[in-house]
Design a protein around this motif. Structure first.
Motif, PDB file in Angstrom:
ATOM      1  N   ASN A   1       0.837  -1.196   0.000  1.00  0.00           N
ATOM      2  CA  ASN A   1       0.000   0.000   0.000  1.00  0.00           C
ATOM      3  C   ASN A   1       0.876   1.252   0.000  1.00  0.00           C
ATOM      4  OD1 ASN A   1      -2.229   1.606   0.055  1.00  0.00           O
ATOM      5  ND2 ASN A   1      -2.622   1.377   2.232  1.00  0.00           N
ATOM      6  N   PRO A   2       1.151   1.816  -1.146  1.00  0.00           N
ATOM      7  CA  PRO A   2       0.499   1.532  -2.423  1.00  0.00           C
ATOM      8  C   PRO A   2       1.296   0.618  -3.354  1.00  0.00           C
ATOM      9  CG  PRO A   2       1.697   3.584  -2.560  1.00  0.00           C
ATOM     10  CD  PRO A   2       1.959   3.032  -1.190  1.00  0.00           C
TER      11      PRO A   2
ATOM     12  N   ASP B   1       5.477   0.030  -1.282  1.00  0.00           N
ATOM     13  CA  ASP B   1       5.570  -0.280   0.141  1.00  0.00           C
ATOM     14  C   ASP B   1       5.524  -1.797   0.269  1.00  0.00           C
ATOM     15  OD1 ASP B   1       5.765   0.025   2.832  1.00  0.00           O
ATOM     16  OD2 ASP B   1       3.830   1.005   3.137  1.00  0.00           O
TER      17      ASP B   1
END
Ligand code: GDP
Ligand code: MN
Length: 408
Positions: free
Chosen positions: A214-215, A228
Motif C-alpha cells: 500500500n500503495p 511499500d
C-alpha cells in the motif's frame, strides 16, 4: 505466541522488498541505511544509477502510516537527502499504529523516486473462515485500508485461492480489470497478473500470515511497482525458517515479550489492570472472558497474560510471576492454573519465591486445581503471604474484581 497460539513475525519494509525482488515482485531500486552518511551515499549512488535526481527517504519501523507521521520524505538532491535523513533518523515517529509514544527511528531506506500515475492497494491474508488465502485489491491505495473497508467496502475486491488449484488466471484478470488496469494498456494488465502470481508463490513459500502493498503503483510509463511492503510471517512455521532470526529487529519488539520468550514463556500484553498467570492458551482465553464477564462494566480487565504452558519449572514460574509483578499497570494478580502436566506445587513454590523476593504490594487471588493441588495449597497457606484462595474460576474472578474495586 498470542492467545490463539499463533503470532506474527514482523520485518521491515526494506527486508520485505528484498524478498519481493527474489520472487519477481517489482520494487524501486533502494538501499538501507543506518547512519546519515550512509543515507547520503545511498542517495548519491541512486541518483547516479537512475540519472533522476529524486530519492525517497523512508523511516524503517514496524508500523504503517509513516508518511503521514513525517517518516517518508522526498529529496531532490544528495544534499537534500542528507538533510531529510538527518531529520528522520532518531526521530520519535508517531503513527496510528505505534501508540502515543511513537517508535524511535533507527534505520532508513533510501529509494529511487518514481513518477506515480495511480496508487492502488493490494493485500493478502489468510481467511480463516474460508480456510483460504484471500487477495484484496482496491483503487483506494495510499490511504488506510481499514477506513476504506469501513466507509466504502464495495471498493475492495476480494478473491479466494483454492489451495489445490492455486491462483487461477481468471482470478488475476478479475482483479486487474476490477482495478481498471486495462486503461493503462494490455502490458500493464499482464505486469499486474504476473506480480500477483509472484506474490501468491511468495505468500505460500515464505509462510506469510499477511502481505500488504500500500500503495502498489502504476507508473507514468505503465509499470507496476510495489512502493511499500509489509510482510508478516506465521510463527508456527518458525522451525523451517532459520533465516527469520536474522530478520528480527529487537528494538521493535516489546521488551517484556522478548524477556518472556527468552525464558521459554509466552507473554501477551493487554490494556487492563489484572495480571494473569495461567497455563495454556485455552485457559488464558477463558480467564479473559470470565474477568470481563464479572468485572467488565466496572472497568476491570486483564493487563497481561503469562502463559507458563504445560511443563514450566519453578524457576520459570518465578520469572513469570516477577514479570507480572513488575508491570505498573497491574492492580491485582490472578493465578489461574489447571495442573495437568504442570504441577500445582511447582506453581505455588514459584509464586511464593517471586512474591517474597520482590514484595507483594497488590492483592493476589489463586485458583489451583489438578495434580498435587493439596501440596500446592499448603505451600501457599504456609507462606505467610496475603493470598486469597479461590475454589473455582468464577469464584476467583469475583474475588479479583472485588479486590480491584476495593483498592480503586
Ligand atoms: P506508509 O505511510 O508507512 O504506508 O509508507 P509508504 O511507503 O506507503 O509511503 C507513503 C507515501 O509516500 C506513499 O503512499 C506515496 O504517496 C509516497 N511515496 C513513497 N515512495 C514514493 C516515490 O517513490 N515517489 C513518490 N512520488 N511518492 C512516493
Ligand atoms: Mn504504505
Amino acid at each position: 505466541m498470542g492467545l490463539s497460539g499463533a503470532a506474527n513475525v514482523k520485518i521491515h519494509e526494506y527486508q520485505g522488498k528484498q524478498i519481493f525482488a527474489r520472487y519477481g515482485v517489482p520494487i524501486p531500486k533502494g538501499y538501507p541505511a543506518f547512519t546519515v552518511d550512509e543515507a547520503e551515499a545511498n542517495a548519491k549512488k541512486l541518483i547516479e544509477e537512475t540519472r533522476v535526481p529524486i530519492v525517497v527517504v523512508k523511516a524503517q519501523i514496524h508500523a504503517g502510516g509513516r508518511g503521514k507521521g513525517g517518516g517518508v520524505k522526498l529529496a531532490k538532491s544528495t544534499e537534500q537527502a542528507r538533510a531529510v535523513a538527518q531529520s528522520i533518523l532518531g526521530m520519535q515517529l508517531i503513527t496510528h499504529q505505534t501508540g502515543p509514544d511513537g517508535q524511535k527511528v533507527r534505520r532508513l531506506y533510501v529509494e529511487q523516486g518514481l513518477d506515480i500515475a495511480r496508487e492502488f492497494y493490494l493485500g493478502a491474508v489468510i481467511d480463516r473462515d474460508k480456510r483460504r488465502i484471500a487477495f484484496m485489491a482496491s483503487t483506494e491505495g495510499g490511504v488506510e485500508i481499514e477506513k476504506v473497508a469501513e466507509e466504502m467496502p464495495e471498493k475492495i475486491l476480494t478473491i479466494h485461492i483454492d489451495p489445490a488449484v492455486g491462483l487461477a488466471a481468471y482470478q488475476a484478470r478479475k482483479l486487474a480489470y476490477g482495478l481498471g488496469l486495462q486503461n493503462y494498456g494490455k502490458e500493464t494488465v499482464a505486469k499486474f497478473t504476473k506480480t500477483l502470481h509472484a506474490l501468491h508463490t511468495l505468500f505460500v513459500k515464505e509462510d506469510c500470515s499477511l502481505c500488504e502493498i500500500n500503495p502498489l503503483i502504476v507508473t507514468k510509463t505503465g509499470d507496476i511497482v510495489a512502493l511499500d511492503a509489509k510482510l508478516n510471517f506465521d510463527d508456527n512455521a518458525e522451525y523451517r525458517h532459520p533465516e527469520w532470526k536474522d530478520l528480527a529487529d529487537h528494538d521493535e519488539e516489546d521488551p517484556v515479550e522478548l524477556e518472556a520468550k527468552a525464558a521459554g514463556l509466552s507473554y501477551v500484553s493487554l490494556d487492563g489492570n489484572i495480571g494473569c498467570l495461567v497455563n495454556g492458551a485455552g485457559l488464558a482465553m477463558a480467564t479473559m472472558d470470565i474477568i470481563k464477564h464479572v468485572g467488565g462494566d466496572q472497568g476491570v480487565a486483564p493487563a497481561n497474560f503469562l502463559d507458563v504452558g504445560g511443563g514450566a519449572n519453578q524457576e520459570q514460574v518465578t520469572k513469570a510471576f516477577s514479570m507480572i509483578l513488575r508491570s505498573p499497570k497491574v492492580k491485582a494478580i490472578f493465578v489461574n492454573i489447571f495442573g495437568g502436566i504442570m504441577k500445582c506445587d511447582v506453581i505455588a513454590s514459584g509464586v511464593v519465591a517471586a512474591a517474597k523476593g520482590l514484595g507483594l504490594s497488590v492483592p493476589l487471588v489463586v485458583r489451583l486445581e489438578g495434580t498435587n493441588v493439596d501440596l500446592g495449597r499448603k505451600i501457599l497457606n504456609d507462606s505467610g503471604l496475603a493470598i486469597q484462595a479461590a475454589s473455582t474460576m468464577a469464584d476467583g474472578a469475583a474475588k479479583i474484581v472485588a479486590a480491584v474495586s476495593a483498592s480503586a
